[in-house]
Motif scaffolding. Structure first.
Motif, PDB file in Angstrom:
ATOM      1  N   PRO A  46       0.839  -1.199   0.000  1.00 41.50           N
ATOM      2  CA  PRO A  46       0.000   0.000   0.000  1.00 41.50           C
ATOM      3  C   PRO A  46       0.877   1.252   0.000  1.00 41.50           C
ATOM      4  N   GLU A  47       0.369   2.324  -0.558  1.00 40.26           N
ATOM      5  CA  GLU A  47       1.152   3.551  -0.681  1.00 40.26           C
ATOM      6  C   GLU A  47       1.636   4.075   0.669  1.00 40.26           C
ATOM      7  N   ASP A  48       0.814   3.926   1.709  1.00 45.40           N
ATOM      8  CA  ASP A  48       1.183   4.545   2.983  1.00 45.40           C
ATOM      9  C   ASP A  48       2.294   3.816   3.730  1.00 45.40           C
ATOM     10  N   VAL A  49       2.676   2.620   3.289  1.00 51.21           N
ATOM     11  CA  VAL A  49       3.821   1.950   3.930  1.00 51.21           C
ATOM     12  C   VAL A  49       5.073   1.987   3.062  1.00 51.21           C
ATOM     13  N   LYS A  50       4.961   2.477   1.840  1.00 55.31           N
ATOM     14  CA  LYS A  50       6.138   2.509   0.960  1.00 55.31           C
ATOM     15  C   LYS A  50       7.303   3.316   1.543  1.00 55.31           C
ATOM     16  N   PRO A  51       7.055   4.435   2.225  1.00 61.02           N
ATOM     17  CA  PRO A  51       8.205   5.149   2.800  1.00 61.02           C
ATOM     18  C   PRO A  51       9.010   4.312   3.787  1.00 61.02           C
ATOM     19  N   TYR A  52       8.344   3.435   4.534  1.00 62.06           N
ATOM     20  CA  TYR A  52       9.069   2.579   5.474  1.00 62.06           C
ATOM     21  C   TYR A  52       9.994   1.628   4.719  1.00 62.06           C
ATOM     22  N   PHE A  53       9.503   1.065   3.625  1.00 64.06           N
ATOM     23  CA  PHE A  53      10.309   0.107   2.867  1.00 64.06           C
ATOM     24  C   PHE A  53      11.397   0.805   2.047  1.00 64.06           C
ATOM     25  N   SER A  95       2.737  -2.093  14.449  1.00 60.49           N
ATOM     26  CA  SER A  95       1.730  -1.163  14.954  1.00 60.49           C
ATOM     27  C   SER A  95       0.920  -0.558  13.816  1.00 60.49           C
ATOM     28  N   VAL A  96       1.535  -0.407  12.656  1.00 65.30           N
ATOM     29  CA  VAL A  96       0.832   0.146  11.497  1.00 65.30           C
ATOM     30  C   VAL A  96      -0.260  -0.811  11.021  1.00 65.30           C
ATOM     31  N   ILE A  97       0.092  -2.079  10.866  1.00 63.29           N
ATOM     32  CA  ILE A  97      -0.893  -3.020  10.319  1.00 63.29           C
ATOM     33  C   ILE A  97      -1.938  -3.428  11.360  1.00 63.29           C
ATOM     34  N   MET A  98      -1.635  -3.250  12.655  1.00 65.45           N
ATOM     35  CA  MET A  98      -2.607  -3.572  13.702  1.00 65.45           C
ATOM     36  C   MET A  98      -3.497  -2.385  14.058  1.00 65.45           C
ATOM     37  N   ASP A  99      -3.183  -1.219  13.525  1.00 64.70           N
ATOM     38  CA  ASP A  99      -3.972  -0.021  13.830  1.00 64.70           C
ATOM     39  C   ASP A  99      -5.382  -0.147  13.264  1.00 64.70           C
ATOM     40  N   LYS A 100      -6.353   0.375  13.964  1.00 63.38           N
ATOM     41  CA  LYS A 100      -7.737   0.287  13.528  1.00 63.38           C
ATOM     42  C   LYS A 100      -7.982   1.048  12.226  1.00 63.38           C
ATOM     43  N   GLU A 101      -7.037   1.938  11.872  1.00 62.43           N
ATOM     44  CA  GLU A 101      -7.162   2.698  10.634  1.00 62.43           C
ATOM     45  C   GLU A 101      -6.669   1.915   9.407  1.00 62.43           C
ATOM     46  N   HIS A 135      -6.374  -1.896   4.328  1.00 63.14           N
ATOM     47  CA  HIS A 135      -5.879  -2.575   3.127  1.00 63.14           C
ATOM     48  C   HIS A 135      -6.107  -4.083   3.142  1.00 63.14           C
ATOM     49  N   GLY A 136      -6.760  -4.598   4.169  1.00 63.20           N
ATOM     50  CA  GLY A 136      -7.106  -6.009   4.189  1.00 63.20           C
ATOM     51  C   GLY A 136      -6.020  -6.924   4.709  1.00 63.20           C
ATOM     52  N   VAL A 137      -6.393  -8.190   4.816  1.00 60.77           N
ATOM     53  CA  VAL A 137      -5.502  -9.193   5.406  1.00 60.77           C
ATOM     54  C   VAL A 137      -4.333  -9.527   4.490  1.00 60.77           C
ATOM     55  N   ALA A 138      -4.585  -9.667   3.189  1.00 64.47           N
ATOM     56  CA  ALA A 138      -3.513 -10.051   2.267  1.00 64.47           C
ATOM     57  C   ALA A 138      -2.384  -9.027   2.281  1.00 64.47           C
ATOM     58  N   ALA A 183      -1.680  -6.985   4.719  1.00 64.37           N
ATOM     59  CA  ALA A 183      -1.039  -7.056   6.029  1.00 64.37           C
ATOM     60  C   ALA A 183      -0.027  -8.198   6.074  1.00 64.37           C
ATOM     61  N   VAL A 184      -0.386  -9.328   5.468  1.00 68.32           N
ATOM     62  CA  VAL A 184       0.534 -10.471   5.425  1.00 68.32           C
ATOM     63  C   VAL A 184       1.770 -10.130   4.600  1.00 68.32           C
ATOM     64  N   ASP A 185       1.552  -9.490   3.457  1.00 74.50           N
ATOM     65  CA  ASP A 185       2.690  -9.086   2.614  1.00 74.50           C
ATOM     66  C   ASP A 185       3.639  -8.154   3.369  1.00 74.50           C
ATOM     67  N   VAL A 186       3.083  -7.161   4.039  1.00 79.86           N
ATOM     68  CA  VAL A 186       3.908  -6.194   4.772  1.00 79.86           C
ATOM     69  C   VAL A 186       4.671  -6.892   5.889  1.00 79.86           C
ATOM     70  N   THR A 187       4.000  -7.813   6.585  1.00 80.73           N
ATOM     71  CA  THR A 187       4.656  -8.533   7.678  1.00 80.73           C
ATOM     72  C   THR A 187       5.828  -9.363   7.172  1.00 80.73           C
ATOM     73  N   LEU A 188       5.614 -10.118   6.096  1.00 78.30           N
ATOM     74  CA  LEU A 188       6.673 -10.969   5.558  1.00 78.30           C
ATOM     75  C   LEU A 188       7.819 -10.137   4.995  1.00 78.30           C
ATOM     76  N   LEU A 189       7.475  -9.101   4.250  1.00 79.98           N
ATOM     77  CA  LEU A 189       8.520  -8.271   3.653  1.00 79.98           C
ATOM     78  C   LEU A 189       9.344  -7.560   4.726  1.00 79.98           C
ATOM     79  N   GLY A 190       8.680  -7.077   5.752  1.00 76.39           N
ATOM     80  CA  GLY A 190       9.415  -6.456   6.848  1.00 76.39           C
ATOM     81  C   GLY A 190      10.389  -7.431   7.481  1.00 76.39           C
ATOM     82  N   ARG A 191       9.954  -8.663   7.637  1.00 76.67           N
ATOM     83  CA  ARG A 191      10.826  -9.700   8.200  1.00 76.67           C
ATOM     84  C   ARG A 191      12.024  -9.965   7.292  1.00 76.67           C
ATOM     85  N   PHE A 192      11.815  -9.974   5.985  1.00 75.11           N
ATOM     86  CA  PHE A 192      12.928 -10.218   5.065  1.00 75.11           C
ATOM     87  C   PHE A 192      14.015  -9.156   5.229  1.00 75.11           C
TER      88      PHE A 192
END
Length: 221
Positions: A114-121, A166-172, A175-178, A180-189
């Motif tokens: 999602p666009e709003d997490v691209k700066p982190y990556f 904290s970003v993917i667990m926020d009530k705001e 972007h859905g579960v898929a 969230a899973v992508d962001v979690t795995l990519l962050g781990r990589f």
């Protein structure tokens, strides 16, 4: 004979440094592929991973030949053993860049992020490439202080990785579960890539000082 043996040891370290540079470039391209949904760059990383594996096999073959034929001791023995272990970590760094590229390819033509997490990556990618590039220079120069400084950069990577949860667990999060899973795995990589870079630097400290410093990680992916 001794001069030829010394040259072989130096060549072994130089090849490891070159391999580390290869995985830095792989992660740089994988990050660009991820952020830009660039299929061509993703495929370039994916196809290039075999070369990293081949270099590791060649380095190990040379290292084991030195162990068998030269029976090194003291610093020379530490150098050979450190190269064997570090080459394994560098290969895993290449595998992690490969995973990032495969994620980009899997979601193409859409973006995996999602666009709003691209700066982190963007920042994690920058740190990852810097860590690998610095690790390559640590190997070449046997610079203990530079090796120890990598820990600070890796701490910054860990901070971003933790924040992503904290970003993917926020009530705001919308972007859905898929996603969230992508962001979690990519962050781990990225987080693991940083840990392996620190591990490579740590092996160099061991060569120079004879002691394994208590920082960084070299766990499995």
């Amino acid at each position: 004979m001794r001069e030829a043996y010394t040259d072989q040891l130096e060549q072994l370290a130089e090849r490891l440094a070159d391999m580390t540079g290869m995985v830095a470039e792989a992660m740089e391209n994988a990050t660009a592929a991820l952020l830009q949904a660039d299929l061509g760059l993703a495929e370039q990383v994916i196809s290039g991973d075999q070369k990293v594996d081949d270099v590791r096999s060649s380095i190990e073959e040379q290292a084991y030949a030195l162990l068998a034929l030269q029976a090194p001791v003291a610093t020379d023995l530490r150098t050979v053993l450190a190269v064997i272990h570090a080459a394994e970590s560098v290969e895993r760094m290449g595998d992690l860049a490969l995973h990032v590229a495969k994620a980009a390819r899997r979601r193409h033509p859409s973006s995996a992020l999602p666009e709003d997490v691209k700066p982190y990556f963007t920042e994690m990618g920058r740190i990852a490439v810097k860590l690998a590039t610095e690790a390559a220079e640590v190997i070449r120069q046997k610079d203990v202080e530079r090796a120890r400084n990598l820990e600070d950069e890796d701490d910054a990577m860990d901070d971003i990785h933790r924040h992503l949860f904290s970003v993917i667990m926020d009530k705001e999060w919308q972007h859905g579960v898929a996603a969230a899973v992508d962001v979690t795995l990519l962050g781990r990589f990225y987080e693991r890539y940083g840990d392996h870079a620190v591990s490579v630097a740590k092996r160099t400290v061991f060569v120079v000082t004879g002691r394994m410093p208590g920082y960084g990680g070299d766990d499995d992916i």
